[in-house]
Design a protein around this motif. Structure first.
Motif, PDB file in Angstrom:
ATOM      1  N   LEU A   1     -27.787  13.987 -93.638  1.00  0.00           N
ATOM      2  CA  LEU A   1     -29.052  14.049 -94.358  1.00  0.00           C
ATOM      3  C   LEU A   1     -29.917  12.850 -93.998  1.00  0.00           C
ATOM      4  CD1 LEU A   1     -27.610  14.958 -97.890  1.00  0.00           C
ATOM      5  CD2 LEU A   1     -28.604  16.545 -96.221  1.00  0.00           C
ATOM      6  N   SER A   2     -31.192  12.947 -94.255  1.00  0.00           N
ATOM      7  CA  SER A   2     -32.089  11.816 -94.042  1.00  0.00           C
ATOM      8  C   SER A   2     -31.720  10.691 -95.005  1.00  0.00           C
ATOM      9  CB  SER A   2     -33.532  12.243 -94.284  1.00  0.00           C
ATOM     10  OG  SER A   2     -33.710  12.540 -95.667  1.00  0.00           O
ATOM     11  N   PRO A   3     -32.198   9.475 -94.766  1.00  0.00           N
ATOM     12  CA  PRO A   3     -31.883   8.387 -95.699  1.00  0.00           C
ATOM     13  C   PRO A   3     -32.281   8.679 -97.145  1.00  0.00           C
ATOM     14  CG  PRO A   3     -32.720   7.477 -93.655  1.00  0.00           C
ATOM     15  CD  PRO A   3     -32.873   8.973 -93.550  1.00  0.00           C
ATOM     16  N   SER A   4     -33.450   9.264 -97.358  1.00  0.00           N
ATOM     17  CA  SER A   4     -33.884   9.539 -98.742  1.00  0.00           C
ATOM     18  C   SER A   4     -33.042  10.644 -99.372  1.00  0.00           C
ATOM     19  CB  SER A   4     -35.365   9.913 -98.766  1.00  0.00           C
ATOM     20  OG  SER A   4     -35.603  11.089 -98.008  1.00  0.00           O
ATOM     21  N   ARG A   5     -32.745  11.687 -98.611  1.00  0.00           N
ATOM     22  CA  ARG A   5     -31.905  12.758 -99.153  1.00  0.00           C
ATOM     23  C   ARG A   5     -30.469  12.287 -99.345  1.00  0.00           C
ATOM     24  NH1 ARG A   5     -32.212  17.958 -95.750  1.00  0.00           N
ATOM     25  NH2 ARG A   5     -31.054  18.784 -97.557  1.00  0.00           N
ATOM     26  N   SER A   6     -30.029  11.363 -98.501  1.00  0.00           N
ATOM     27  CA  SER A   6     -28.693  10.783 -98.674  1.00  0.00           C
ATOM     28  C   SER A   6     -28.620  10.022 -99.993  1.00  0.00           C
ATOM     29  CB  SER A   6     -28.359   9.852 -97.497  1.00  0.00           C
ATOM     30  OG  SER A   6     -28.254  10.576 -96.284  1.00  0.00           O
TER      31      SER A   6
ATOM     32  N   THR B   1     -26.277   0.946 -88.999  1.00  0.00           N
ATOM     33  CA  THR B   1     -26.377   2.364 -89.347  1.00  0.00           C
ATOM     34  C   THR B   1     -24.992   2.873 -89.707  1.00  0.00           C
ATOM     35  OG1 THR B   1     -28.254   2.727 -87.848  1.00  0.00           O
ATOM     36  CG2 THR B   1     -27.016   4.670 -88.548  1.00  0.00           C
TER      37      THR B   1
ATOM     38  N   LEU C   1     -26.577   7.167 -93.989  1.00  0.00           N
ATOM     39  CA  LEU C   1     -26.723   8.618 -93.813  1.00  0.00           C
ATOM     40  C   LEU C   1     -25.470   9.303 -94.322  1.00  0.00           C
ATOM     41  CD1 LEU C   1     -28.024   8.502 -90.125  1.00  0.00           C
ATOM     42  CD2 LEU C   1     -29.412   8.594 -92.204  1.00  0.00           C
TER      43      LEU C   1
ATOM     44  N   GLU D   1     -24.854  11.566 -86.724  1.00  0.00           N
ATOM     45  CA  GLU D   1     -26.119  11.197 -87.355  1.00  0.00           C
ATOM     46  C   GLU D   1     -27.066  12.399 -87.436  1.00  0.00           C
ATOM     47  OE1 GLU D   1     -27.684   7.783 -85.330  1.00  0.00           O
ATOM     48  OE2 GLU D   1     -25.873   6.598 -85.690  1.00  0.00           O
TER      49      GLU D   1
ATOM     50  N   THR E   1     -29.364   1.492 -92.521  1.00  0.00           N
ATOM     51  CA  THR E   1     -29.635   2.929 -92.590  1.00  0.00           C
ATOM     52  C   THR E   1     -28.356   3.626 -93.011  1.00  0.00           C
ATOM     53  OG1 THR E   1     -31.276   2.778 -90.809  1.00  0.00           O
ATOM     54  CG2 THR E   1     -30.401   4.962 -91.326  1.00  0.00           C
TER      55      THR E   1
END
Length: 283
Positions: free
Chosen positions: A267-272, A169, A206, A263, A204
């Protein structure tokens, strides 16, 4: 018994954990030696990492120290014996010892967490990005020194791509995405690489965006390597002058909390990934 002249982080850590257990049991090194059936100097040298110790002897010592955590005792026993040579050993004469120890630590970690503000995480850097970072060192390194460090950094990344890859992460501040290290082409390739690896199941990524006012860290990169048991976790703080390894319970708790908060601010992974794409388009 011949004493070691150079110690790895693993050897030092085993000794320090045995010392912690002895002190918690309220035993002096002389008393511990008597229970083990040897001189006081043997305990001192084992705790300093200077003498090798067998797995069975470590188990005996943990029993003498009234350790009731079997998983912890077995994790300590697994740290004994002659360590198989790793690929990082070829860098022993080329790089600072603490830097080489990082690769061994990462190879043994159950999981890895990192947080960076200005630079990209080392395990996620492209070769060109890593070379550009090394080329800016002060004082300047000679070209062959740069190449040694670049090849070492890239080889460390293997832990993320093995048959059983290490969960990883990474928290990256938006500032790192916009630094443009190495010029536009290198920067675009680095961002494309982040997008590619962030799709892997074990990674992951972020991003903390600009505008997130509450941010619980300085610019110092933080790495947290989880051991076989929580007592064997390690924090690595990276700076221009040295790598510092921390393993005291209070230190581990502090940096777990720091990483948890970072963390939570990200942002979330998709928004990142969306933010990385926007930055890349503007480069």
């Amino acid at each position: 018994m011949q004493a070691r002249t150079t110690l790895t982080v693993r050897q030092q850590r085993l000794g320090s954990e045995l010392r912690k257990l002895r002190e918690r049991a309220g035993l002096t090194s002389t008393e511990a030696a008597s229970l083990l059936g040897g001189p006081q100097s043997r305990i001192s040298n084992i705790e300093a990492g200077r003498y090798a110790v067998s797995a069975d002897r470590v188990r005996t010592m943990t029993r003498n120290y009234a350790c009731t955590d079997d998983a912890y005792a077995e994790a300590l026993a697994s740290m004994t014996g002659t360590r198989p040579r790793g690929w990082w050993d070829e860098y022993q004469e080329l790089l600072p010892p603490a830097m080489v120890d990082i690769a061994e630590l990462e190879s043994q970690a159950v999981s890895l967490r990192v947080a960076v503000v200005i630079h990209m995480p080392g395990l996620l850097q492209t070769t060109a990005h890593a070379r550009a970072v090394m080329a800016e060192s002060v004082p300047p390194m000679r070209q062959h020194e740069v190449e040694h460090r670049v090849s070492y950094r890239i080889k460390r990344q293997a832990v993320l791509y093995e048959d059983t890859p290490t969960p990883y992460t990474a928290v990256v501040h938006e500032a790192a995405l916009r630094m443009g290290i190495g010029g536009p082409e290198v920067a675009r390739d680095q961002l494309a690489h982040l997008l590619e690896v962030s799709e892997r199941d074990n990674i992951t990524l972020l991003v903390v965006p600009f505008g997130e006012a509450s941010f619980p860290a300085s610019g110092q990169p933080i790495s947290y390597a989880s051991g076989l048991v929580p007592q064997l976790d390690t924090v690595v703080l990276d700076s221009d002058h040295a790598c510092v390894f921390l393993d005291a319970e209070a230190q581990l708790a502090r940096y777990r909390a720091v990483l948890d908060r970072m963390e939570a601010r990200a942002l979330s992974p998709s928004r990142s990934r969306d933010l990385i794409r926007r930055v890349s388009r503007n480069n």
